[in-house]
Design a protein around this motif. Structure first.
Motif, PDB file in Angstrom:
ATOM      1  N   GLN A   1      38.088  46.180  31.934  1.00 24.85           N
ATOM      2  CA  GLN A   1      37.214  45.155  32.493  1.00 24.85           C
ATOM      3  C   GLN A   1      37.163  43.890  31.635  1.00 24.85           C
ATOM      4  O   GLN A   1      37.080  42.782  32.153  1.00 24.85           O
TER       5      GLN A   1
ATOM      6  N   ALA B   1      40.251  41.974  32.335  1.00 29.06           N
ATOM      7  CA  ALA B   1      40.195  41.415  33.690  1.00 29.06           C
ATOM      8  C   ALA B   1      39.282  40.202  33.738  1.00 29.06           C
ATOM      9  O   ALA B   1      39.585  39.188  34.396  1.00 29.06           O
ATOM     10  N   TYR B   2      38.153  40.291  33.021  1.00 28.09           N
ATOM     11  CA  TYR B   2      37.231  39.151  32.990  1.00 28.09           C
ATOM     12  C   TYR B   2      37.874  37.942  32.325  1.00 28.09           C
ATOM     13  O   TYR B   2      37.778  36.816  32.818  1.00 28.09           O
TER      14      TYR B   2
ATOM     15  N   MET C   1      41.059  37.232  32.069  1.00 27.94           N
ATOM     16  CA  MET C   1      42.165  36.697  32.870  1.00 27.94           C
ATOM     17  C   MET C   1      41.655  35.925  34.084  1.00 27.94           C
ATOM     18  O   MET C   1      42.206  34.882  34.454  1.00 27.94           O
ATOM     19  N   LYS C   2      40.601  36.444  34.729  1.00 32.64           N
ATOM     20  CA  LYS C   2      40.132  35.840  35.981  1.00 32.64           C
ATOM     21  C   LYS C   2      38.935  34.908  35.799  1.00 32.64           C
ATOM     22  O   LYS C   2      38.756  33.984  36.577  1.00 32.64           O
ATOM     23  N   GLY C   3      38.131  35.150  34.775  1.00 29.24           N
ATOM     24  CA  GLY C   3      36.905  34.386  34.644  1.00 29.24           C
ATOM     25  C   GLY C   3      36.939  33.296  33.607  1.00 29.24           C
ATOM     26  O   GLY C   3      35.953  32.563  33.446  1.00 29.24           O
TER      27      GLY C   3
ATOM     28  N   LYS D   1      39.698  30.488  31.087  1.00 30.87           N
ATOM     29  CA  LYS D   1      40.972  29.756  31.032  1.00 30.87           C
ATOM     30  C   LYS D   1      41.818  30.220  29.842  1.00 30.87           C
ATOM     31  O   LYS D   1      42.517  29.436  29.215  1.00 30.87           O
TER      32      LYS D   1
ATOM     33  N   SER E   1      31.246  36.091  37.081  1.00 36.61           N
ATOM     34  CA  SER E   1      32.445  36.307  37.871  1.00 36.61           C
ATOM     35  C   SER E   1      32.658  37.764  38.246  1.00 36.61           C
ATOM     36  O   SER E   1      33.489  38.075  39.063  1.00 36.61           O
ATOM     37  N   MET E   2      31.959  38.676  37.606  1.00 41.65           N
ATOM     38  CA  MET E   2      32.088  40.096  37.916  1.00 41.65           C
ATOM     39  C   MET E   2      30.674  40.635  38.072  1.00 41.65           C
ATOM     40  O   MET E   2      30.167  41.349  37.226  1.00 41.65           O
TER      41      MET E   2
END
Length: 296
Positions: free
Chosen positions: A58, A61-62, A64-66, A68, A251-252
């Protein structure tokens, strides 16, 4: 030859110290990786040691996606690759003439280079010079200020001095010009020291921090070191203002992450590239560092 008791004691002490030194370097990295992969309850309970507990991705993932982080990662790659290439080229071009007997003023230039190892220009004068030439907010400010390391130049000079002048004379007799001599004869023989200097320069550029803070103003141009520092600082502030030290990341929304796991993941992402590249250069690194230093 038979090994004496004193030699055995020396080797035992030597290997023991090296083993302890290796542990002090490796264990923190393993612990950071374990925290980055562990669940929030295990981290908050302090159960995570050298192996992740309740393994999950997690935090990665945070990041990478949430955030820069990939943009900052690419900025670090650009700074490192271009900076290392430029530094190697200019270090070779600076060191090679200093090893040739026909160059006038070699001793003066060597003393001038060694002078810069002791005395620097100072932060404010350097900043004013960089600003006056319009390099603020440009990676060229980083590359120009770190173009040649005096220490690395001396290592290169020490290595090139071992190349016999007879080889150079034979190449000239066969019609080889200076540039062809350098790129077709000298450089292929200098691969060990070039790999060593590539590691030195690469690590230096990859870990650039203060220079990026001083000369780069645009957050979009921040490298990974500065970005990770910002992540850690912001999470520390969030944790300080949180009663349970657990962050609810926007974001999650359905996932609880600890600040520690996100910080550990960002730090691990920053150190992985160096861990991946170093084994491929290790066989050249030891030989190049030893030979260049001994003769330097």
């Amino acid at each position: 030859m038979r090994t004496s008791m004193q030699d055995k004691a020396f080797y035992f002490l030597n290997y023991s110290l090296l083993f302890v030194a290796a542990l002090t370097s490796v264990l923190p990295v393993i612990h950071i990786a374990a925290i980055s992969l562990s669940g929030e309850s295990a981290i908050m309970s302090g159960f995570v040691g050298l192996w992740p507990v309740d393994i999950n991705w997690q935090s990665y993932a945070y990041l990478m996606k949430g955030t820069k982080i990939m943009s900052s990662f690419w900025n670090s790659v650009q700074i490192t690759l271009i900076g290392t290439g430029l530094s190697l080229i200019f270090t070779i071009l600076g060191a090679y003439p200093l090893t040739r007997a026909y160059m006038i003023g070699r001793r003066f230039f060597m003393l001038a280079i060694m002078f810069t190892m002791i005395f620097g220009g100072g932060l404010i004068p350097t900043y004013l010079v960089v600003k006056s030439v319009g390099l603020i907010d440009s990676y060229w400010a980083l590359w120009a200020l770190s173009l040649i390391s005096p220490w690395n130049l001396l290592i290169m000079v020490g290595f090139l001095r071992q190349i016999p002048t007879e080889l150079e004379d034979a190449a000239h007799i066969d019609g080889c010009g200076d540039m062809r001599l350098l790129f077709s004869v000298i450089l292929p023989l200098s691969l060990p020291v070039m790999a060593t200097l590539a590691v030195f320069y690469g690590v230096s550029y990859w870990n650039s921090f203060m220079s990026v803070l001083i000369y780069i103003n645009d957050p979009a141009k921040f490298n990974l070191s500065v970005f990770v520092n910002e992540i850690v600082r912001q999470l520390d502030v969030s944790v300080a203002s949180s009663t349970d030290a657990i962050l609810q990341l926007n974001s999650m929304q359905s996932t609880l992450l600890t600040a520690e796991s996100v910080k550990a993941a960002s730090i691990f992402i920053m150190i992985v590239p160096m861990l991946v590249v170093y084994p491929f250069l290790q066989k050249y690194f030891v030989k190049g560092a030893l030979v260049g230093s001994i003769k330097g």
